[in-house]
Write an enzyme that holds these catalytic residues in place. Structure first.
Site, mmCIF file in Angstrom:
data_model
loop_
_atom_site.group_PDB
_atom_site.id
_atom_site.type_symbol
_atom_site.label_atom_id
_atom_site.label_comp_id
_atom_site.label_asym_id
_atom_site.label_seq_id
_atom_site.Cartn_x
_atom_site.Cartn_y
_atom_site.Cartn_z
ATOM 1 N N TYR A 175 16.713 24.823 48.368
ATOM 2 C CA TYR A 175 17.632 25.917 48.043
ATOM 3 C C TYR A 175 19.106 25.538 48.161
ATOM 4 C CZ TYR A 175 19.446 30.734 47.926
ATOM 5 O OH TYR A 175 20.099 31.894 47.594
ATOM 6 N N ASP B 75 34.655 28.486 44.116
ATOM 7 C CA ASP B 75 34.119 27.892 45.349
ATOM 8 C C ASP B 75 34.783 26.574 45.755
ATOM 9 O OD1 ASP B 75 32.089 28.400 47.420
ATOM 10 O OD2 ASP B 75 31.158 26.543 46.732
ATOM 11 N N ARG C 263 21.319 34.867 45.954
ATOM 12 C CA ARG C 263 22.414 34.379 45.098
ATOM 13 C C ARG C 263 22.096 34.536 43.620
ATOM 14 N NH1 ARG C 263 27.075 31.653 47.815
ATOM 15 N NH2 ARG C 263 26.480 31.879 49.979
ATOM 16 N N CYS D 153 32.717 35.118 52.534
ATOM 17 C CA CYS D 153 33.915 35.833 53.000
ATOM 18 C C CYS D 153 34.866 36.193 51.866
ATOM 19 C CB CYS D 153 34.632 35.035 54.074
ATOM 20 S SG CYS D 153 33.688 34.922 55.602
ATOM 21 N N SER E 83 32.132 30.650 53.843
ATOM 22 C CA SER E 83 31.014 31.132 53.040
ATOM 23 C C SER E 83 30.789 32.623 53.280
ATOM 24 C CB SER E 83 29.745 30.374 53.402
ATOM 25 O OG SER E 83 29.903 29.012 53.086
ATOM 26 N N LYS F 163 28.054 21.260 47.509
ATOM 27 C CA LYS F 163 28.682 21.017 48.811
ATOM 28 C C LYS F 163 28.621 19.530 49.185
ATOM 29 C CE LYS F 163 29.186 25.472 49.406
ATOM 30 N NZ LYS F 163 30.489 26.080 49.155
ATOM 31 N N LYS G 190 35.471 34.677 48.383
ATOM 32 C CA LYS G 190 36.081 33.852 47.329
ATOM 33 C C LYS G 190 35.654 34.298 45.931
ATOM 34 C CE LYS G 190 34.560 29.982 48.939
ATOM 35 N NZ LYS G 190 33.930 30.615 50.107
ATOM 36 N N THR G 191 34.342 34.438 45.720
ATOM 37 C CA THR G 191 33.869 34.802 44.384
ATOM 38 C C THR G 191 34.443 36.150 43.980
ATOM 39 O OG1 THR G 191 31.867 33.487 44.680
ATOM 40 C CG2 THR G 191 31.783 35.211 43.003
ATOM 41 N N ASN H 270 21.660 36.270 52.000
ATOM 42 C CA ASN H 270 22.213 35.097 51.298
ATOM 43 C C ASN H 270 21.519 34.887 49.949
ATOM 44 O OD1 ASN H 270 24.001 32.851 51.084
ATOM 45 N ND2 ASN H 270 22.318 31.470 51.629
ATOM 46 N N HIS I 240 37.284 23.882 49.893
ATOM 47 C CA HIS I 240 36.385 25.021 49.681
ATOM 48 C C HIS I 240 37.228 26.216 49.221
ATOM 49 C CE1 HIS I 240 33.082 27.757 51.666
ATOM 50 N NE2 HIS I 240 32.836 27.554 50.394
ATOM 51 N N ARG J 166 21.980 27.223 53.814
ATOM 52 C CA ARG J 166 22.340 25.881 54.246
ATOM 53 C C ARG J 166 21.909 25.684 55.699
ATOM 54 N NH1 ARG J 166 27.042 25.489 55.171
ATOM 55 N NH2 ARG J 166 27.840 27.525 54.571
HETATM 56 P P1 GTP Z 1 30.395 31.467 49.315
HETATM 57 O O1 GTP Z 1 30.004 31.562 47.888
HETATM 58 O O2 GTP Z 1 29.234 31.508 50.269
HETATM 59 O O3 GTP Z 1 31.309 30.322 49.637
HETATM 60 O O4 GTP Z 1 31.141 32.855 49.710
HETATM 61 P P2 GTP Z 1 32.362 33.631 49.008
HETATM 62 O O5 GTP Z 1 33.605 33.316 49.784
HETATM 63 O O6 GTP Z 1 32.402 33.421 47.544
HETATM 64 O O7 GTP Z 1 32.029 35.160 49.334
HETATM 65 P P3 GTP Z 1 31.805 36.402 48.329
HETATM 66 O O8 GTP Z 1 32.988 36.660 47.442
HETATM 67 O O9 GTP Z 1 30.511 36.248 47.653
HETATM 68 O O10 GTP Z 1 31.731 37.629 49.358
HETATM 69 C C1 GTP Z 1 30.741 37.693 50.337
HETATM 70 C C2 GTP Z 1 30.593 39.068 50.886
HETATM 71 O O11 GTP Z 1 31.846 39.617 51.280
HETATM 72 C C3 GTP Z 1 29.995 40.043 49.864
HETATM 73 O O12 GTP Z 1 29.018 40.823 50.504
HETATM 74 C C4 GTP Z 1 31.168 40.876 49.448
HETATM 75 O O13 GTP Z 1 30.787 42.167 49.049
HETATM 76 C C5 GTP Z 1 32.056 40.874 50.689
HETATM 77 N N1 GTP Z 1 33.485 40.995 50.322
HETATM 78 C C6 GTP Z 1 34.166 40.252 49.418
HETATM 79 N N2 GTP Z 1 35.463 40.660 49.305
HETATM 80 C C7 GTP Z 1 35.597 41.681 50.179
HETATM 81 C C8 GTP Z 1 36.701 42.533 50.529
HETATM 82 O O14 GTP Z 1 37.814 42.415 50.027
HETATM 83 N N3 GTP Z 1 36.449 43.467 51.489
HETATM 84 C C9 GTP Z 1 35.224 43.619 52.070
HETATM 85 N N4 GTP Z 1 35.070 44.568 52.985
HETATM 86 N N5 GTP Z 1 34.164 42.857 51.745
HETATM 87 C C10 GTP Z 1 34.341 41.897 50.816
HETATM 88 MN MN MN Z 2 31.067 32.341 46.279
HETATM 89 MN MN MN Z 3 30.983 28.223 49.301
#
Ligand code: GTP
Ligand code: MN
Ligand code: MN
Length: 612
Positions: free
Chosen positions: A221, A297, A389, A274, A272, A230, A276-277, A387, A250, A82
């Site tokens: 992208y 998300d 995906r 951090c 993002s 978004k 969520k997924t 990033n 979000h 983004r």
């Molecule tokens: P967006 O889809 O961009 O909104 O992000 P998201 O919040 O869905 O983040 P996602 O779950 O994809 O995690 C992003 C990164 O954080 C990945 O590299 C994960 O491996 C890492 N991560 C997720 N959960 C944890 C956790 O509990 N501990 C640690 N150390 N890393 C984590």
């Molecule tokens: Mn996600």
């Molecule tokens: Mn997101």
């Protein structure tokens, strides 16, 4: 004005929606594509588009045995995330965009972008994608129509949204819809050969909140181009939500079932990349607990007649960060992807036609990296963009909660806010009440990630994880959150507000390693949260909120140094005092838009910390 005779398909529209027809004709006349295609969302259409994209070199078909009906895509190396610098909220009044958004007057932006769009689809096909955010059988379906000259966007929208013939039929000839205009900005001259990933150096991601329109130019992208995500479901929807008294956030949505078979719904907002997924698809390590996924998300939340806050997921697919996704960290994502029907962008390709990324077990001896170069484990560069995906249908998630597409939504019991902070923020803190919870959300901070272009690892305020997504003045947004927590209105049922918690999976030791194992072990924190809802777990009051009392967090069977556990739960008054000037500066940005109760929260915190 009649359309140029060369635009094939313009007069074969499968709808009599006058406003839609007029808009499509106007865009075709402006952008002058070779032809217009109305997308039906069928599997034949998917086959045709993916075949074309393979022929064009945008997609590579993956090994049918390992990844059925799945594809590998590589973007231009400059079009990978983004672009917040190029994202604009074009409200009539600049004050309505607020201090956290880029702004240009709507007429001025439209003038600039109309010039860019003139002839921008020359030599290409213009696709019209009717889509619906959220279930089509909702009482008021949330329609959108995206016009794009990118077939990659069409295939991604087919995964991420409900789209095609059924949507167009449901729109009838007069339904309201959000017009979403997207062009790659890469016209083709006669005889010119296309590149695999057309885009333009000049980029604009523009939103017109008053007229509920989206104009995007130059990027192909992710959130820049899949405009239902978004742009619509957060930036435009947040402005709708402000006007209509609901919330567009979000947030992931998950269902928890306790060993006593009680069910709870949790929504969680993390910036993002951090977590969520990962949290949404978590495999609990605490025995007897069950997690099911509803969304990873975005959550749209409205109060029901019973006074509870109901959440729906407007999306239909998962667009998840690839690196770090593995059988150990997120086995349910791996199972979802194994079913195929997915597009992987900017990951690495194995020699036997599968995908690989950092964190997915041992690296193969040879790969083709995200830039198309040879890669070996000795390479200095990452094989996959941070990033990169996966884009995959949510219906393939093996732990999908059956109620995920119930238009009524699910009643939220707890809201988690969280960020990526190496220090200061404890593993989990419970807000004292709604206003304190809004304060925690409004002052949420996180280290920047690769999900947006720019420097990585810089601490910034990211209120409710919505900094890049609030479609209006963030001060007004805080006011809206405060107002949402106010009790019963005229004759309405008393609100039963979710409890708010603040989490941080990313605290580190002096040696730089994560103190908390995270992923499936986060179920221990969820257990404490649920037990707090049930009044069964102990907490201690600290200046910043309630944290688990010694022994209250279930760490049974967890190989964790007691010193690390203490460190991850610790509230260090000095670290918190150091935050105060930043929070003060942050709040000051919003002038008189900042709700007074949030200043009062800050004052109370200062008093508790002994800060003048
Ligand atoms: P967006 O889809 O961009 O909104 O992000 P998201 O919040 O869905 O983040 P996602 O779950 O994809 O995690 C992003 C990164 O954080 C990945 O590299 C994960 O491996 C890492 N991560 C997720 N959960 C944890 C956790 O509990 N501990 C640690 N150390 N890393 C984590
Ligand atoms: Mn996600
Ligand atoms: Mn997101």
């Amino acid at each position: 004005m009649s359309a140029p005779a060369t635009v094939a398909g313009l007069d074969q529209a499968p709808t009599s929606h006058a406003k839609l027809l007029t808009w499509v004709r106007e865009v075709a006349e402006l952008t002058t594509p070779d032809s217009v295609v109305w997308c039906d969302g069928s599997s034949d259409e998917w086959r045709r588009l993916t075949d074309d994209l393979v022929a064009a070199g945008t997609l590579v078909r993956l090994n049918e045995e390992k990844r059925p009906n799945s594809f590998w895509a590589r973007t231009d190396p400059t079009d990978v995330a983004r672009v917040e610098e190029r994202t604009f909220i074009c409200s009539v009044d600049e004050a309505d965009a607020g201090p956290t958004n880029n702004w240009l007057a709507p007429a001025e932006m439209k003038r600039v972008m109309t010039d860019l769009y003139r002839g921008s689809m020359r030599g290409r096909t213009m696709y019209v994608i009717p889509f619906c955010m959220g279930p089509l059988d909702a009482p008021a379906p949330m329609f959108g129509v995206e016009i794009t000259d990118s077939p990659y966007v069409v295939t991604s929208m087919r995964i991420m949204t409900r789209m095609g013939t059924e949507v167009l039929a449901k729109m009838g000839d007069a339904a309201e819809f959000v017009p979403c205009l997207h062009s790659l900005g890469a016209p083709l001259e006669p005889g010119e050969t296309d590149v695999a990933w057309p885009c333009n150096e000049t980029k604009y991601i523009s939103h017109f909140p008053e007229t509920r329109e989206i104009w995007s130019y130059g990027s192909g992208y992710g959130g820049n181009s899949l405009l239902g995500k978004k742009c619509y479901s957060l930036r435009i929807a947040s402005a709708m939500a402000r006007d209509e008294g609901w919330l567009a956030e979000h947030m992931l949505i998950m269902k928890l079932t306790s060993p006593e078979q009680k069910t709870y719904y949790v929504a969680a907002a993390f910036p993002s990349a951090c977590g969520k997924t990962n949290l949404a698809m978590l495999e609990p390590t605490v025995p007897g607990w069950k997690v099911e996924t509803l969304g990873d998300d975005i959550a749209w939340m409205r109060f029901g007649d019973d006074g509870r806050l109901y959440a729906t997921n407007p999306e239909y697919g998962l667009f998840g960060v690839a690196p770090g996704t593995d059988w150990k960290t997120n086995p349910n994502a791996m199972r979802t992807l194994a079913k195929g029907n997915s597009v992987f962008t900017n990951v690495a390709l194995t020699d036997d036609g599968d995908i690989w990324w950092e964190g997915m077990g041992d690296p193969p001896a040879h790969l083709t990296d995200w830039k198309g170069e040879d890669w070996t484990p000795d390479s200095d560069e990452l094989s996959s963009h941070p990033n990169s995906r996966f884009c995959t249908p949510i219906s393939q998630c093996p732990i999908l909660a059956p109620e995920y597409d119930d238009p009524k939504g699910v009643p939220i019991d707890a809201i988690l806010f969280g960020g990526r902070r190496r220090d200061t923020i404890p593993l989990v803190t419970e807000a004292r009440d709604w206003v304190h919870g809004v304060y925690l959300g409004a002052t949420l901070s996180s280290e920047t990630t690769a999900a947006a272009a720019g420097k990585v690892g810089v601490v910034r305020r990211d209120p409710m994880a919505m900094l890049p997504f609030i479609g209006y003045n963030a001060g007004d947004y805080f006011g809206h959150w405060i107002a949402m927590g106010k009790g019963a209105g005229d004759g309405a049922a008393d609100k039963k507000l979710p409890k708010i918690f603040y989490v941080n999976w990313f605290r580190r030791g002096d040696d730089g390693r994560f103190l908390w194992p995270g992923f499936g072990e986060n179920s221990r924190v969820l257990k404490w949260v649920v037990q707090r809802l049930e009044g069964r777990a102990d907490a201690v009051e600290t200046p910043v909120g309630m944290v688990p009392a010694p022994g209250a967090l279930d760490v049974d069977g967890l190989d964790l140094d007691p010193a690390d556990l203490a460190a991850v739960l610790n509230v260090d008054a000095d670290e918190w005092r150091a935050e105060i000037p930043q929070v003060t500066e942050w709040f000051t940005k919003f002038g008189d838009k900042l709700p007074g109760v949030l200043w009062a929260e800050l004052d109370a915190l200062k008093a508790r910390l002994g800060v003048e």
